[in-house]
Design a protein around this motif. Structure first.
Motif, short mmCIF file in Angstrom:
data_model
loop_
_atom_site.label_atom_id
_atom_site.label_comp_id
_atom_site.label_asym_id
_atom_site.label_seq_id
_atom_site.Cartn_x
_atom_site.Cartn_y
_atom_site.Cartn_z
N LYS A 62 41.36 8.19 46.07
CA LYS A 62 40.21 7.54 46.52
C LYS A 62 39.88 7.70 47.99
O LYS A 62 38.78 7.27 48.44
CB LYS A 62 40.24 6.25 45.99
CG LYS A 62 40.24 5.99 44.45
CD LYS A 62 40.13 4.49 43.85
CE LYS A 62 40.27 4.44 42.20
NZ LYS A 62 41.71 5.10 42.07
N ASP A 63 40.90 8.06 48.72
CA ASP A 63 40.48 8.00 50.31
C ASP A 63 39.86 9.32 50.51
O ASP A 63 38.95 9.22 51.46
CB ASP A 63 41.83 8.00 50.87
CG ASP A 63 42.98 9.59 50.70
OD1 ASP A 63 43.48 9.82 51.42
OD2 ASP A 63 42.66 9.72 49.15
N ARG A 64 39.65 10.54 49.65
CA ARG A 64 39.05 11.57 49.82
C ARG A 64 38.14 11.94 48.68
O ARG A 64 37.31 12.94 49.02
CB ARG A 64 40.01 12.66 50.29
CG ARG A 64 40.70 12.36 51.58
CD ARG A 64 41.71 13.69 52.03
NE ARG A 64 42.47 14.04 50.89
CZ ARG A 64 42.44 15.13 50.32
NH1 ARG A 64 41.54 15.98 50.42
NH2 ARG A 64 43.50 15.34 49.64
N PHE A 65 38.73 11.81 47.51
CA PHE A 65 38.02 12.18 46.34
C PHE A 65 36.95 10.87 45.90
O PHE A 65 37.07 9.70 45.75
CB PHE A 65 38.93 12.43 45.16
CG PHE A 65 39.68 13.63 45.42
CD1 PHE A 65 40.57 13.74 46.36
CD2 PHE A 65 39.59 14.74 44.61
CE1 PHE A 65 41.27 14.93 46.36
CE2 PHE A 65 40.35 15.93 44.59
CZ PHE A 65 41.37 15.86 45.79
N SER A 66 35.77 11.38 45.27
CA SER A 66 34.83 10.66 44.63
C SER A 66 33.93 11.32 43.55
O SER A 66 34.06 12.48 43.61
CB SER A 66 33.85 10.02 45.73
OG SER A 66 33.15 11.27 46.10
N ALA A 67 33.61 10.55 42.70
CA ALA A 67 33.07 11.19 41.45
C ALA A 67 31.87 10.06 41.21
O ALA A 67 31.77 9.10 41.31
CB ALA A 67 33.95 11.33 40.30
N GLU A 68 30.78 10.72 40.41
CA GLU A 68 29.75 9.96 39.70
C GLU A 68 29.32 10.69 38.63
O GLU A 68 29.37 11.90 38.24
CB GLU A 68 28.66 9.56 40.89
CG GLU A 68 27.90 11.10 41.45
CD GLU A 68 27.02 10.97 42.50
OE1 GLU A 68 26.88 9.70 42.88
OE2 GLU A 68 26.12 11.86 42.70
N ARG A 69 28.76 9.70 37.72
CA ARG A 69 28.13 10.40 36.54
C ARG A 69 26.73 9.62 36.04
O ARG A 69 26.87 8.57 35.41
CB ARG A 69 28.86 10.18 35.27
CG ARG A 69 28.50 11.02 34.15
CD ARG A 69 29.39 10.63 33.04
NE ARG A 69 28.99 11.70 31.75
CZ ARG A 69 29.21 11.38 30.54
NH1 ARG A 69 30.22 10.45 30.29
NH2 ARG A 69 28.90 12.17 29.36
N LEU A 70 25.66 9.84 36.92
CA LEU A 70 24.52 9.11 36.84
C LEU A 70 23.79 9.43 35.25
O LEU A 70 23.90 10.53 35.08
CB LEU A 70 23.65 9.78 38.01
CG LEU A 70 24.04 9.45 39.55
CD1 LEU A 70 23.19 10.09 40.54
CD2 LEU A 70 24.39 7.97 39.42
N LYS A 71 23.36 8.46 35.01
CA LYS A 71 22.70 8.30 33.57
C LYS A 71 23.44 8.73 32.61
O LYS A 71 22.95 9.17 31.54
CB LYS A 71 21.40 9.73 33.87
CG LYS A 71 20.49 9.09 34.82
CD LYS A 71 19.25 10.20 34.73
CE LYS A 71 18.20 9.53 35.90
NZ LYS A 71 17.12 10.53 35.81
#
Lengths: 113, 113
Positions: A62-71
């Motif tokens: 989590k220090d450098r990676f992020s993810a999202e799944r909008l909708k």
């Protein structure tokens, strides 16, 4: 029926630069997965989404990676800043529900120079 | 944690011959699923065959069949009448109900004409 679509297929960046990968799952699939596959190894789960909620992200740095799944449909995985050790294939998969068969995309091969 | 072991990094088979890929796993669960995925150079993981642990009958899909030995925690894949298009990385995978998919390290199969 279209399969899991990922883009780009290849990405070459210099270390410390940001990078993003995109995934479009099979229509109607509620569960989406991001995997990391190092050269010569099997895929390892980074994060799992149930609709738009990240329900298993224990393996995501989590220090450098992020993810999202909008909708609850498309998803984006981001690395900022990228390190040399992040060079790998990033696979996306989807399934109707978590207990169902997972279908994979063709992945994005990342090279960090 | 569950582990999946593929002890053969590489295998080679003559076209039209039969080859068997080995897989062992470690689990304390009694109900689970086992999979064989194929990953050609295109990188897309393709499901070859699936086995439910509660079923004693070995799964079969055309030229592909498995030898599931639950007590020995062994799950081998037999490919009959090998074709050039079978050349790929093969990954054995395990999943307990409502849990993550765990992959082995893979076996590279080469098919000689």
């Amino acid at each position: 029926e279209a399969g899991v679509v990922q883009s780009p297929r290849y990405k070459i960046i210099e270390k410390k630069q940001p990078v993003a990968f995109w995934c479009n799952p099979i229509s109607g699939h509620n569960t989406l997965y991001w995997y990391l596959q190092n050269l010569g190894q099997g895929p390892e789960l980074l994060i799992r989404y149930e609709n738009e909620e990240a329900v298993d992200d224990s393996q995501l740095p989590k220090d450098r990676f992020s993810a999202e799944r909008l909708k609850g449909v498309d998803s984006t995985l981001k690395i900022q800043p990228a390190e040399l050790g992040d060079s790998a294939v990033y696979l996306c998969a989807s399934s109707l529900i978590q207990a169902d068969i997972q279908y994979f995309g063709a992945g994005t091969r990342l090279s960090v120079l | 944690a569950q582990t999946v072991t593929q002890s053969q990094p590489e295998m080679s088979v003559q076209e039209a011959e039969t080859v068997t890929l080995s897989c062992t796993y470690d689990t304390s669960e009694s109900d689970y699923y086992l999979f064989w995925y194929k990953q050609p150079p295109s990188r897309q993981m393709i499901l070859v065959i699936r086995q439910e642990a509660y079923k004693q009958q070995n799964a079969t899909e055309n030229r592909f069949s498995v030898n599931f030995q639950k007590a020995a925690k062994s799950f081998s894949l037999k490919i009959s009448d090998s074709q050039l298009g079978d050349a790929a990385m093969y990954f054995c995978a395990y999943r307990a109900p409502w849990d993550m998919l765990t992959f082995g390290g893979g076996t590279r199969l080469m098919v000689k004409p």
